[in-house]
Every structure is written in C-alpha cells, then in structure tokens.
Design an enzyme around this catalytic site. Structure first.
Site, PDB file in Angstrom:
ATOM      1  N   ASP A  17      45.622  41.229  43.990  1.00  0.00           N
ATOM      2  CA  ASP A  17      44.349  41.789  43.513  1.00  0.00           C
ATOM      3  C   ASP A  17      43.410  42.253  44.611  1.00  0.00           C
ATOM      4  OD1 ASP A  17      43.412  39.311  44.457  1.00  0.00           O
ATOM      5  OD2 ASP A  17      41.770  39.374  43.006  1.00  0.00           O
ATOM      6  N   GLU A  18      43.910  42.464  45.812  1.00  0.00           N
ATOM      7  CA  GLU A  18      43.013  43.002  46.837  1.00  0.00           C
ATOM      8  C   GLU A  18      43.776  43.874  47.818  1.00  0.00           C
ATOM      9  OE1 GLU A  18      41.477  39.991  49.647  1.00  0.00           O
ATOM     10  OE2 GLU A  18      42.614  38.543  48.476  1.00  0.00           O
ATOM     11  N   ASP A  24      38.342  43.970  46.243  1.00  0.00           N
ATOM     12  CA  ASP A  24      38.809  42.691  45.716  1.00  0.00           C
ATOM     13  C   ASP A  24      38.448  42.629  44.234  1.00  0.00           C
ATOM     14  OD1 ASP A  24      39.674  40.115  45.416  1.00  0.00           O
ATOM     15  OD2 ASP A  24      37.948  39.201  46.408  1.00  0.00           O
TER      16      ASP A  24
HETATM   17 MG   LIG Z   1      39.901  38.746  43.608  1.00  0.00          MG
END
Ligand SMILES: [Mg+2]
Length: 404
Positions: free
Chosen positions: A106-107, A11
């Site tokens: 974003d992960e 993450d």
């Molecule tokens: Mg994040």
C-alpha cells in the site's frame, strides 16, 4: 545534495480496512478490524479510523482488539483482493511517472522529477494523484512531497488520512522543518536506539543536528555517518524501479497431480530453503512472500503476504508460505512455487539491534549455508527448522501484513 529531485511518497490510508469499507457499504463509518479471528492467536493487520478511536492499531493482538471493541466488525484479510487493488493503484501512479518503486502493498515512491511540464507544479500534480485515487478507486492515500525518499516518507505520515504534506526544498528550511521531530522518525532508529540516544541527551532531530560527526562515529560506528546525513534530511538514494527483476522464486511440478497436503508442505519447505539461500548469497532481503500454484487444468494462481520487515530467513519465509498454502482450498495441484519479492539490500533494521533472536537466526542460517556448500545439501536437510524449538526463533517477530 541534489535539490533538483522531486519525490512523492504515497501511503494508502488504513488500506485493507478501507477496501473492506468501500466494498461493503454496511461497514462504512464503523470500526472495522482486519486481522486474525477473535478467539484465535494472531494480530490486527489494519484497523479502520473508526476502530483506532478505541485504541486499536496494527500488530495489536486480536483478542485485545476484541476486548476493546466487541461490537466492531472483525474481518479476515482477503490478500488476493488487496493485492489486486494494490496493482491497480501502482498502475494509476505509473500514469504520472514511469519511476514507481512499490515498497509494500500500500505504499510507493514516485520520482516526479521533470513532470511539471506535463502535470504542472507539484502542488497540482500531488492533488491530481490524490483525486485520482478517490475517483478511480474510491480510496484515499496520504502523500509526502520532498526532494528525496527519506523526507517524502516522513511527510506522508504527517497529515493522515487523506493529507498532502510539502517538505521545504531549501537546505536551511529542511533543517528547521525536521528539528522538532523525535529521533525515532529517522530510519533505523527504533525504540531501543531511541533509548540509547536519550542517554546521550538526544531526543529530537534538532538535538541530533548539533552532534558533531566524529562523536556520532565514536558512538555508533559506521552508522554515525548515516545518522549525520539523515538528521539533515540528506538522502541520495534513487527511486528503484524494476519490481519484476527484484524477485527470487522457484517452483516444482509434481510428477503426478498431488492432493497430499503433507507432500505440499514438504515441497514448500524445500523451495523455501533454496530461496533463502540464494537471497543470502546475494545479500538481499524481501518483504513479500508469494505462493504460486497450478491446477490440473494448468491455470495459474497466486497469493502473497507482505511483512513489516524484509527477510531472507528460511524459517520466516517458510512460515509465511505455509500460511498462504494452508489457505488454498483447491484439492489437487499440479505445481507449487514460492517466491520473495520487494527485495532490498538496504539495512533497515534497528541500529542498535535489540532483536537478538533475528540476528542469531541469521548467523545460524549463514552457518548452515557454509556447511551445505562444503558437505552437500543432504547433510542438513531433515526438517530441523520445521520442528525448531529454539526459543529465539519462536520469539522472533513476524507480523503478517500489518498495514497503517
Ligand atoms: Mg498505509
């Protein structure tokens, strides 16, 4: 449970704000707030760690953020840029394993099972990924290392930013590791659900571990089963690759290049209805909305936004696609397309669903699907969702790309 698997959850830390700080040296070490323009309606998408010290967080109204930190650097999101960086990061992950499941911009989950021969033990390979993010992207991410997705996701959040967290792999140790955590760490347990559990005297995951299965089923129906498994750290879901196959999109080419924005809106509306209906028929939801266009010179462009909750509601997809469309500055278009991706058929909503607005809207759209299929599409078409004054639908939450 299959203790042989090795799953990483990576993450990125304060992703949008970190990219802005990376690309604008004068922003470094300062409170950067990516989101809506102060003075307008809208929320914070991402706050840099410096801004978080002022109590600013994702999804906070932008005006509240401004009053907490008037000297902060307020930046409007550059979704195209973030999406590009996101793709580069996923490519970086794929150098370590082909089994990469992006779950938002974003992960991602990485199935690292069997990679020890190539990259050494998990302590080493997780460090290699963390280092690669720094050297190749000048960004940091936090990594959870665990025997399954559920535990890896909890772990990545334990030592943010730039932390690597190892979950134990032995059954007993897993129970101990989870026991002190709040029940809200469990997927599907939102604020309202936590309140229901509290009325039963259940505060921590350890409390939940002591509740017998039949009691959980009595209180929570089928979901009792998943609570029973998850509080023991049991989660057999595979890392699902095949991002490309998991999207639904449609596009329309104009008879003649169009510079009529009202016509663009109408097309977006039509496409959205179709996509939402197909998604519902297949019982799937997507969190990323994509707007595509072609210019008269045939060049293809796209913008996308990722929401915190996956959806298959026409109204939500339409609203998001429209925001993307409005941010296109080209004057004349040859083609318009809308799509959703990051599809899931998992139930990730709050178990006890305080979100009636969303549920009602789902019911009304499913009813509409039925009427359409019986009486034909025209019977229900005339822009009713566009003008909808329905209080429930207006209240519905739809955070644009809030990123932690
Ligand atoms: Mg994040």
């Amino acid at each position: 449970m299959s203790s042989k698997r090795v799953i990483f959850h990576v993450d990125m830390d304060a992703f949008y704000a970190a990219i802005e700080q990376r690309d604008n040296p004068s922003y470094r070490g300062k409170p950067v707030i990516v989101g809506a323009k102060p003075g307008k309606r809208g929320v914070v998408s991402t706050a840099s760690y410096e801004a978080r010290k002022f109590g600013i967080h994702s999804a906070m109204p932008i005006n509240e953020a401004y009053s907490r930190c008037p000297n902060g650097i307020f930046v409007q999101p550059q979704m195209g840029l973030y999406e590009k960086v996101s793709q580069q990061i996923f490519d970086l992950f794929r150098k370590f394993t082909p089994q990469v499941e992006p779950i938002s911009v974003d992960e991602a989950f990485l199935d690292m099972t069997g990679t020890e021969k190539l990259f050494g033990p998990i302590e080493k390979s997780s460090k290699m990924i963390s280092d690669a993010l720094k050297t190749e992207q000048n960004l940091t991410g936090s990594i959870g290392v665990a025997p399954n997705k559920f535990l890896a996701k909890i772990a990545s959040d334990c030592n943010k930013p730039d932390g690597i967290t190892m979950v134990p792999f032995e059954r007993e140790k897993i129970l101990e590791w989870m026991a002190p955590m709040g029940v809200n760490r469990i997927w599907g347990v939102g604020k309202k659900s936590a309140v229901v559990l509290q009325t039963l005297g259940i505060y921590t995951i350890g409390d939940l571990q002591r509740v017998p299965l039949d009691l959980l089923i009595r209180h929570f129906g089928k979901l009792g089963n998943s609570l029973f498994s998850l509080c023991r750290g049991i989660d057999e879901r595979p890392v699902a690759i095949g991002d490309a196959a998991k999207s639904i999109s449609r596009e329309i080419t104009f008879d003649r290049d169009s510079s009529d924005r009202q016509q663009w809106r109408q097309v977006v509306y039509e496409l959205t209805q179709d996509i939402a209906q197909r998604a519902r028929q297949n019982n799937i939801k997507g969190a990323t909305i994509v707007f595509t266009w072609r210019l008269p010179d045939f060049s293809r462009h796209s913008k996308r936004t990722t929401m915190t909750q996956p959806t298959n509601l026409a109204k939500v997809i339409f609203e998001q696609a429209l925001i993307l469309m409005e941010s296109v500055h080209d004057r004349s278009l040859r083609l318009i397309g809308v799509g959703i991706s990051g599809l899931t058929n998992e139930v990730q909503t709050d178990l006890f669903s305080g979100n009636d607005g969303q549920e009602r809207l789902e019911v009304s759209e499913i009813t509409a699907d039925t009427i359409r299929s019986r009486f034909g599409i025209e019977s229900l078409k005339k822009g009713r969702e566009i003008k909808s004054g329905d209080k429930h639908s207006l209240r519905m939450k739809c955070n644009r790309g809030t990123i932690e």
